[in-house]
Design a protein around this motif. Structure first.
Motif, PDB file in Angstrom:
ATOM      1  N   PRO A 286       0.757  -1.124  -0.070  1.00  0.00           N
ATOM      2  CA  PRO A 286       0.022   0.112  -0.015  1.00  0.00           C
ATOM      3  C   PRO A 286       0.821   1.230  -0.023  1.00  0.00           C
ATOM      4  CG  PRO A 286       0.279  -1.040   2.277  1.00  0.00           C
ATOM      5  CD  PRO A 286       0.771  -1.786   1.112  1.00  0.00           C
ATOM      6  N   THR A 287       0.231   2.461  -0.276  1.00  0.00           N
ATOM      7  CA  THR A 287       1.201   3.651  -0.282  1.00  0.00           C
ATOM      8  C   THR A 287       1.662   3.948   1.163  1.00  0.00           C
ATOM      9  OG1 THR A 287      -0.329   4.761  -2.057  1.00  0.00           O
ATOM     10  CG2 THR A 287       1.140   6.034  -0.572  1.00  0.00           C
ATOM     11  N   ILE A 288       1.222   3.690   2.126  1.00  0.00           N
ATOM     12  CA  ILE A 288       1.682   3.800   3.384  1.00  0.00           C
ATOM     13  C   ILE A 288       1.639   2.599   4.380  1.00  0.00           C
ATOM     14  CG2 ILE A 288       1.553   5.120   5.591  1.00  0.00           C
ATOM     15  CD1 ILE A 288       0.847   7.667   4.151  1.00  0.00           C
ATOM     16  N   LEU A 289       2.670   2.125   4.860  1.00  0.00           N
ATOM     17  CA  LEU A 289       2.842   1.037   5.627  1.00  0.00           C
ATOM     18  C   LEU A 289       3.690   1.038   6.917  1.00  0.00           C
ATOM     19  CD1 LEU A 289       2.055  -2.337   5.253  1.00  0.00           C
ATOM     20  CD2 LEU A 289       4.242  -2.554   4.377  1.00  0.00           C
ATOM     21  N   ASN A 290       3.040   0.684   7.999  1.00  0.00           N
ATOM     22  CA  ASN A 290       3.545   0.827   9.442  1.00  0.00           C
ATOM     23  C   ASN A 290       4.567  -0.588   9.610  1.00  0.00           C
ATOM     24  OD1 ASN A 290       2.297   3.073  10.224  1.00  0.00           O
ATOM     25  ND2 ASN A 290       0.721   1.849  11.507  1.00  0.00           N
ATOM     26  N   VAL A 291       5.798  -0.343   9.983  1.00  0.00           N
ATOM     27  CA  VAL A 291       6.816  -1.364  10.476  1.00  0.00           C
ATOM     28  C   VAL A 291       7.315  -1.102  11.706  1.00  0.00           C
ATOM     29  CG1 VAL A 291       7.169  -2.231   7.967  1.00  0.00           C
ATOM     30  CG2 VAL A 291       8.365  -0.113   8.908  1.00  0.00           C
ATOM     31  N   GLY A 292       6.632  -1.462  12.670  1.00  0.00           N
ATOM     32  CA  GLY A 292       6.954  -1.238  14.340  1.00  0.00           C
ATOM     33  C   GLY A 292       7.236  -2.827  14.807  1.00  0.00           C
ATOM     34  N   CYS A 293       7.828  -2.915  15.675  1.00  0.00           N
ATOM     35  CA  CYS A 293       8.059  -4.102  16.545  1.00  0.00           C
ATOM     36  C   CYS A 293       6.562  -4.649  17.468  1.00  0.00           C
ATOM     37  CB  CYS A 293       9.048  -4.003  17.272  1.00  0.00           C
ATOM     38  SG  CYS A 293       8.872  -2.907  18.904  1.00  0.00           S
ATOM     39  N   GLY A 294       5.528  -3.561  17.713  1.00  0.00           N
ATOM     40  CA  GLY A 294       4.431  -3.768  18.101  1.00  0.00           C
ATOM     41  C   GLY A 294       4.544  -3.766  19.569  1.00  0.00           C
ATOM     42  N   ILE A 295       5.655  -3.418  20.621  1.00  0.00           N
ATOM     43  CA  ILE A 295       5.862  -3.351  21.782  1.00  0.00           C
ATOM     44  C   ILE A 295       6.237  -2.066  22.164  1.00  0.00           C
ATOM     45  CG2 ILE A 295       6.658  -4.408  23.867  1.00  0.00           C
ATOM     46  CD1 ILE A 295       6.982  -7.133  22.367  1.00  0.00           C
ATOM     47  N   ASP A 296       5.858  -1.430  23.197  1.00  0.00           N
ATOM     48  CA  ASP A 296       6.179  -0.084  23.627  1.00  0.00           C
ATOM     49  C   ASP A 296       6.646  -0.224  25.140  1.00  0.00           C
ATOM     50  OD1 ASP A 296       3.881   0.099  24.860  1.00  0.00           O
ATOM     51  OD2 ASP A 296       3.217   1.745  23.855  1.00  0.00           O
ATOM     52  N   HIS A 297       7.542   0.768  25.457  1.00  0.00           N
ATOM     53  CA  HIS A 297       8.103   0.662  26.786  1.00  0.00           C
ATOM     54  C   HIS A 297       8.148   2.070  27.129  1.00  0.00           C
ATOM     55  CE1 HIS A 297       9.762  -3.196  26.553  1.00  0.00           C
ATOM     56  NE2 HIS A 297       9.900  -3.201  25.247  1.00  0.00           N
ATOM     57  N   SER A 298       8.040   2.349  28.580  1.00  0.00           N
ATOM     58  CA  SER A 298       8.024   3.596  29.224  1.00  0.00           C
ATOM     59  C   SER A 298       9.406   4.193  29.267  1.00  0.00           C
ATOM     60  CB  SER A 298       7.573   3.622  30.745  1.00  0.00           C
ATOM     61  OG  SER A 298       8.414   3.268  31.443  1.00  0.00           O
ATOM     62  N   VAL A 299       9.785   5.532  28.966  1.00  0.00           N
ATOM     63  CA  VAL A 299      10.988   5.989  29.194  1.00  0.00           C
ATOM     64  C   VAL A 299      11.689   5.672  30.285  1.00  0.00           C
ATOM     65  CG1 VAL A 299      12.368   8.289  29.531  1.00  0.00           C
ATOM     66  CG2 VAL A 299      10.212   8.141  27.949  1.00  0.00           C
ATOM     67  N   THR A 300      11.086   5.626  31.344  1.00  0.00           N
ATOM     68  CA  THR A 300      11.811   4.689  32.555  1.00  0.00           C
ATOM     69  C   THR A 300      12.474   3.489  32.545  1.00  0.00           C
ATOM     70  OG1 THR A 300      10.650   6.155  34.128  1.00  0.00           O
ATOM     71  CG2 THR A 300      11.316   4.081  35.061  1.00  0.00           C
ATOM     72  N   GLU A 301      11.492   2.754  31.682  1.00  0.00           N
ATOM     73  CA  GLU A 301      11.750   1.330  31.347  1.00  0.00           C
ATOM     74  C   GLU A 301      12.904   1.399  30.322  1.00  0.00           C
ATOM     75  OE1 GLU A 301       7.487  -0.894  31.759  1.00  0.00           O
ATOM     76  OE2 GLU A 301       8.080  -0.124  29.947  1.00  0.00           O
ATOM     77  N   ILE A 302      13.094   2.021  29.581  1.00  0.00           N
ATOM     78  CA  ILE A 302      14.166   2.180  28.490  1.00  0.00           C
ATOM     79  C   ILE A 302      15.502   2.538  29.524  1.00  0.00           C
ATOM     80  CG2 ILE A 302      15.248   3.485  26.511  1.00  0.00           C
ATOM     81  CD1 ILE A 302      12.340   3.300  25.475  1.00  0.00           C
ATOM     82  N   TYR A 303      15.526   3.525  30.288  1.00  0.00           N
ATOM     83  CA  TYR A 303      16.611   3.820  31.172  1.00  0.00           C
ATOM     84  C   TYR A 303      17.184   2.895  32.082  1.00  0.00           C
ATOM     85  CZ  TYR A 303      17.382   8.643  29.554  1.00  0.00           C
ATOM     86  OH  TYR A 303      17.418  10.003  28.833  1.00  0.00           O
ATOM     87  N   LEU A 304      16.116   2.160  32.629  1.00  0.00           N
ATOM     88  CA  LEU A 304      16.552   0.915  33.268  1.00  0.00           C
ATOM     89  C   LEU A 304      17.213  -0.084  32.542  1.00  0.00           C
ATOM     90  CD1 LEU A 304      13.296   0.803  35.879  1.00  0.00           C
ATOM     91  CD2 LEU A 304      15.554   1.930  36.444  1.00  0.00           C
ATOM     92  N   ALA A 305      16.809  -0.478  31.414  1.00  0.00           N
ATOM     93  CA  ALA A 305      17.323  -1.378  30.362  1.00  0.00           C
ATOM     94  C   ALA A 305      18.595  -0.995  30.220  1.00  0.00           C
ATOM     95  CB  ALA A 305      16.331  -1.548  29.344  1.00  0.00           C
ATOM     96  N   ALA A 306      18.786   0.421  29.946  1.00  0.00           N
ATOM     97  CA  ALA A 306      20.178   0.848  29.519  1.00  0.00           C
ATOM     98  C   ALA A 306      21.142   0.771  30.665  1.00  0.00           C
ATOM     99  CB  ALA A 306      20.023   2.280  29.121  1.00  0.00           C
ATOM    100  N   MET A 307      20.832   1.233  32.094  1.00  0.00           N
ATOM    101  CA  MET A 307      21.592   0.811  33.106  1.00  0.00           C
ATOM    102  C   MET A 307      21.939  -0.609  33.425  1.00  0.00           C
ATOM    103  SD  MET A 307      19.381   3.323  35.533  1.00  0.00           S
ATOM    104  CE  MET A 307      20.389   3.011  36.950  1.00  0.00           C
TER     105      MET A 307
END
Length: 308
Positions: A230-251
């Motif tokens: 189609p003209t426009i197509l989403n391609v994401g992983c389907g899971i999101d995380h909070s900013v806090t969760e991303i920082y904790l994962a980085a740590m």
């Protein structure tokens, strides 16, 4: 097949080139970056595309940055990206390039709209103010792809990835996106012996991050089917995380035992922008496989190898 890739020094383009070189199919890759000229200039884009005469253009070139960079220069992000896209898309059309893949952005979607976001939600409601200029430029280019396909019979398709991270990411805190910024801050804190990391906002905003290697491999595997997309197509992983969760994962990845300090005077941005990528998964072979923690480990290994 001759494939011209703009923005070849960028994270996604580098991964696309690497995936093409690892594939069994033989293609002639023409890589274009700033050293080849300023794509904001119509004459530059005309000359590059005329000489290359590609069968397919993968247009990734853009001026990109994190929330602080977008807030600091909205007019620049709007105008630079409008000029880059208008030059490349017009040149492609006028020189008869029938197949083009344009990289959109999840910023194209409305602020605080339904979740998950589907492709038809673009322009359904107001945009997030902190990156509105960039978003408007991407929407304009996506509309041109739609118009050119209908008017001239071209296959100018737009894929809308979630935020990307992985090999080739940028870690300059003035322009880095969230995952790279979190890894960079955690690394700096560990090196400096600090136990705290500053976070913009309250950490509750949620973001969807897709490993760049997964997207690059899909593009290489599926680009020959572009006429069916189609003209426009989403391609994401389907899971999101909070900013806090991303920082904790980085740590965790960096092995830093510390705490987060939230700067509530800073903007949080959109509360959530999870995309519905079921169309790409069900019909077009999209199978993201890398978890956030595994992808961050890969990204951090590259970071330490190149920033020693």
């Amino acid at each position: 097949m001759k494939i011209l890739i703009t923005g070849s020094n960028g994270m996604l383009a580098k991964n696309i080139v690497a995936a093409f070189k690892s594939s069994a199919a033989v293609h002639e890759l023409i890589q274009v970056n700033r050293d080849d000229g300023d794509l904001r200039e119509q004459s530059t884009a005309d000359d590059i595309i005329r000489r290359a005469a590609p069968d397919l253009i993968i247009h990734t070139a853009a001026r990109v940055g994190g929330i602080s960079a977008n807030i600091a220069d909205p007019s620049g992000f709007l105008m630079d990206n409008l000029l880059i896209d208008s030059s490349v898309l017009r040149a492609a059309s006028e020189h008869g390039v029938k197949d083009l893949l344009y990289l959109g952005s999840s910023c194209m979607y409305p602020r605080d709209y339904r979740q998950p976001l589907v492709e038809s939600d673009i322009l359904a409601a107001p945009l997030e103010p902190t990156n509105e200029g960039y978003a408007i430029s991407k929407i304009a280019a996506a509309k041109y792809c739609q118009y050119a396909s209908a008017q001239f019979g071209y296959n100018y398709k737009v894929i809308v990835p979630s935020n990307l991270y992985g090999a080739g990411d940028h870690y300059d805190l003035a322009s880095a996106h969230l995952v790279a910024a979190a890894l960079g801050k955690a690394h700096s804190a560990k090196v400096q012996g600090s136990k705290t990391i500053d976070v913009w906002g309250d950490g509750s905003a949620r973001r969807e991050f897709t490993f760049v290697g997964d997207l690059a491999q899909w593009i290489v595997d599926e680009h020959h089917n572009i006429n069916n997309w189609p003209t426009i197509l989403n391609v994401g992983c389907g899971i999101d995380h909070s900013v806090t969760e991303i920082y904790l994962a980085a740590m965790k990845v960096v092995e830093l035992n510390g705490t987060l300090e939230y700067d509530l005077s800073k903007p949080t941005g959109m509360k959530q922008k999870l995309m519905d990528s079921s169309q790409a998964i069900d019909k077009f072979g999209w199978k993201p496989k890398t978890s956030l923690i595994d992808g961050m480990k890969t990204a951090y290994a590259e970071f330490t190898a190149t920033h020693a």
